[in-house]
Design a protein around this motif. Sequence first.
Motif, PDB file in Angstrom:
ATOM      1  N   ASP A  95       0.853  -1.186   0.000  1.00 23.86           N
ATOM      2  CA  ASP A  95       0.000   0.000   0.000  1.00 23.86           C
ATOM      3  C   ASP A  95       0.887   1.234   0.000  1.00 23.86           C
ATOM      4  O   ASP A  95       1.108   1.868   1.035  1.00 23.86           O
ATOM      5  CB  ASP A  95      -0.930  -0.018   1.217  1.00 23.86           C
ATOM      6  N   LEU A  96       1.406   1.580  -1.164  1.00 23.48           N
ATOM      7  CA  LEU A  96       2.350   2.689  -1.270  1.00 23.48           C
ATOM      8  C   LEU A  96       1.766   3.985  -0.714  1.00 23.48           C
ATOM      9  O   LEU A  96       2.446   4.725  -0.001  1.00 23.48           O
ATOM     10  CB  LEU A  96       2.768   2.898  -2.729  1.00 23.48           C
ATOM     11  N   LEU A  97       0.527   4.271  -1.060  1.00 23.14           N
ATOM     12  CA  LEU A  97      -0.077   5.545  -0.676  1.00 23.14           C
ATOM     13  C   LEU A  97      -0.315   5.641   0.825  1.00 23.14           C
ATOM     14  O   LEU A  97      -0.420   6.740   1.368  1.00 23.14           O
ATOM     15  CB  LEU A  97      -1.387   5.766  -1.428  1.00 23.14           C
ATOM     16  N   GLY A  98      -0.363   4.510   1.506  1.00 21.96           N
ATOM     17  CA  GLY A  98      -0.597   4.496   2.940  1.00 21.96           C
ATOM     18  C   GLY A  98       0.678   4.510   3.772  1.00 21.96           C
ATOM     19  O   GLY A  98       0.601   4.523   5.006  1.00 21.96           O
ATOM     20  N   LEU A  99       1.821   4.514   3.131  1.00 23.65           N
ATOM     21  CA  LEU A  99       3.090   4.509   3.869  1.00 23.65           C
ATOM     22  C   LEU A  99       3.376   5.879   4.470  1.00 23.65           C
ATOM     23  O   LEU A  99       3.063   6.903   3.866  1.00 23.65           O
ATOM     24  CB  LEU A  99       4.248   4.126   2.944  1.00 23.65           C
ATOM     25  N   PRO A 100       4.013   5.925   5.640  1.00 21.85           N
ATOM     26  CA  PRO A 100       4.421   7.216   6.182  1.00 21.85           C
ATOM     27  C   PRO A 100       5.730   7.696   5.555  1.00 21.85           C
ATOM     28  O   PRO A 100       6.521   6.901   5.035  1.00 21.85           O
ATOM     29  CB  PRO A 100       4.610   6.930   7.672  1.00 21.85           C
ATOM     30  N   THR A 101       5.940   9.004   5.626  1.00 21.66           N
ATOM     31  CA  THR A 101       7.202   9.592   5.184  1.00 21.66           C
ATOM     32  C   THR A 101       8.355   8.932   5.942  1.00 21.66           C
ATOM     33  O   THR A 101       8.241   8.679   7.136  1.00 21.66           O
ATOM     34  CB  THR A 101       7.200  11.105   5.467  1.00 21.66           C
ATOM     35  N   GLY A 102       9.438   8.653   5.243  1.00 21.19           N
ATOM     36  CA  GLY A 102      10.608   8.042   5.866  1.00 21.19           C
ATOM     37  C   GLY A 102      10.622   6.529   5.834  1.00 21.19           C
ATOM     38  O   GLY A 102      11.607   5.906   6.241  1.00 21.19           O
ATOM     39  N   THR A 103       9.554   5.909   5.327  1.00 22.53           N
ATOM     40  CA  THR A 103       9.547   4.457   5.171  1.00 22.53           C
ATOM     41  C   THR A 103      10.673   4.055   4.236  1.00 22.53           C
ATOM     42  O   THR A 103      10.947   4.737   3.246  1.00 22.53           O
ATOM     43  CB  THR A 103       8.195   3.983   4.583  1.00 22.53           C
ATOM     44  N   ARG A 104      11.315   2.951   4.554  1.00 20.61           N
ATOM     45  CA  ARG A 104      12.362   2.423   3.666  1.00 20.61           C
ATOM     46  C   ARG A 104      11.843   1.170   2.975  1.00 20.61           C
ATOM     47  O   ARG A 104      11.352   0.253   3.632  1.00 20.61           O
ATOM     48  CB  ARG A 104      13.634   2.139   4.445  1.00 20.61           C
ATOM     49  N   LEU A 105      11.965   1.178   1.658  1.00 25.51           N
ATOM     50  CA  LEU A 105      11.562   0.040   0.841  1.00 25.51           C
ATOM     51  C   LEU A 105      12.825  -0.688   0.406  1.00 25.51           C
ATOM     52  O   LEU A 105      13.672  -0.111  -0.287  1.00 25.51           O
ATOM     53  CB  LEU A 105      10.767   0.513  -0.376  1.00 25.51           C
ATOM     54  N   HIS A 120       4.647   8.538  13.039  1.00 28.27           N
ATOM     55  CA  HIS A 120       4.555   8.460  11.582  1.00 28.27           C
ATOM     56  C   HIS A 120       3.803   9.670  11.052  1.00 28.27           C
ATOM     57  O   HIS A 120       2.834  10.129  11.657  1.00 28.27           O
ATOM     58  CB  HIS A 120       3.834   7.181  11.165  1.00 28.27           C
ATOM     59  N   HIS A 121       4.268  10.163   9.901  1.00 28.76           N
ATOM     60  CA  HIS A 121       3.666  11.333   9.272  1.00 28.76           C
ATOM     61  C   HIS A 121       3.152  10.943   7.886  1.00 28.76           C
ATOM     62  O   HIS A 121       3.905  10.349   7.098  1.00 28.76           O
ATOM     63  CB  HIS A 121       4.680  12.467   9.160  1.00 28.76           C
ATOM     64  N   PRO A 122       1.883  11.257   7.581  1.00 27.05           N
ATOM     65  CA  PRO A 122       1.341  10.903   6.269  1.00 27.05           C
ATOM     66  C   PRO A 122       2.100  11.578   5.139  1.00 27.05           C
ATOM     67  O   PRO A 122       2.680  12.660   5.321  1.00 27.05           O
ATOM     68  CB  PRO A 122      -0.105  11.374   6.328  1.00 27.05           C
ATOM     69  N   LEU A 123       2.079  10.947   3.991  1.00 25.60           N
ATOM     70  CA  LEU A 123       2.775  11.482   2.828  1.00 25.60           C
ATOM     71  C   LEU A 123       2.111  12.762   2.344  1.00 25.60           C
ATOM     72  O   LEU A 123       0.884  12.870   2.320  1.00 25.60           O
ATOM     73  CB  LEU A 123       2.782  10.454   1.692  1.00 25.60           C
ATOM     74  N   GLN A 124       2.947  13.700   1.937  1.00 26.48           N
ATOM     75  CA  GLN A 124       2.517  14.956   1.323  1.00 26.48           C
ATOM     76  C   GLN A 124       3.166  15.040  -0.055  1.00 26.48           C
ATOM     77  O   GLN A 124       4.199  14.411  -0.299  1.00 26.48           O
ATOM     78  CB  GLN A 124       2.959  16.152   2.186  1.00 26.48           C
ATOM     79  N   PRO A 125       2.595  15.815  -0.970  1.00 23.98           N
ATOM     80  CA  PRO A 125       3.227  15.958  -2.295  1.00 23.98           C
ATOM     81  C   PRO A 125       4.637  16.538  -2.180  1.00 23.98           C
ATOM     82  O   PRO A 125       4.883  17.423  -1.372  1.00 23.98           O
ATOM     83  CB  PRO A 125       2.302  16.940  -3.037  1.00 23.98           C
TER      84      PRO A 125
END
Length: 180
Positions: A93-103, A174-179
């Motif tokens: 769920d890419l869109l649900g990941l928080p900022t700073g997640t490492r893939l 965790h912080h939600p993704l922003q553009p």
Amino acid sequence: MAGSVTAVSRSATHTFSKVPLESVRLLPGLGVEGDAHSGTTVKHRSRVAHDPSQPNLRQVHLVHAELHDELRDAGFAVRAGDMGENVTTRGVDLLGLPTGTRLHLGESAVVEVTGLRNPCGQLNGLQDGLMKAVLDRDEDGNLVRKAGIMGVVVTGGEVRPGDPIRVELPAGSHHPLQPV
């Protein structure tokens, strides 16, 4: 949370779509080797025109294959790389990941998620109505951008279709993704 890479793509020039390949090499701090958006500072033309010294938070563009499925169901013909993504994924769920997640992609590559891709009108150049199709509203009326996420390369390596993806959430809040 685990998933897999379904496609990898790049373009050496500033074309909207990218060409699917058998593999791409991610370079630490730069992005996809041979891609027009690779580098430590911004490469997107509009951002370069505004301030070419900005850090490049958009080294790697990732799109979930589930979006392609959704778009096909809505009558669009979209394939991996068509929307400019470097890595197409499934099962994350890419869109649900928080900022700073490492893939963790494949054997060694690591991409740190910096934010959402802000879809642009060039999508309509690919197919009329595509821009609107990658935007939605949540139950509270907030805009939802579905055109993928952006990241920076922390650890380099080769990435291929079929490679596993391991998700490492950031420590702390965790912080939600922003553009970006």
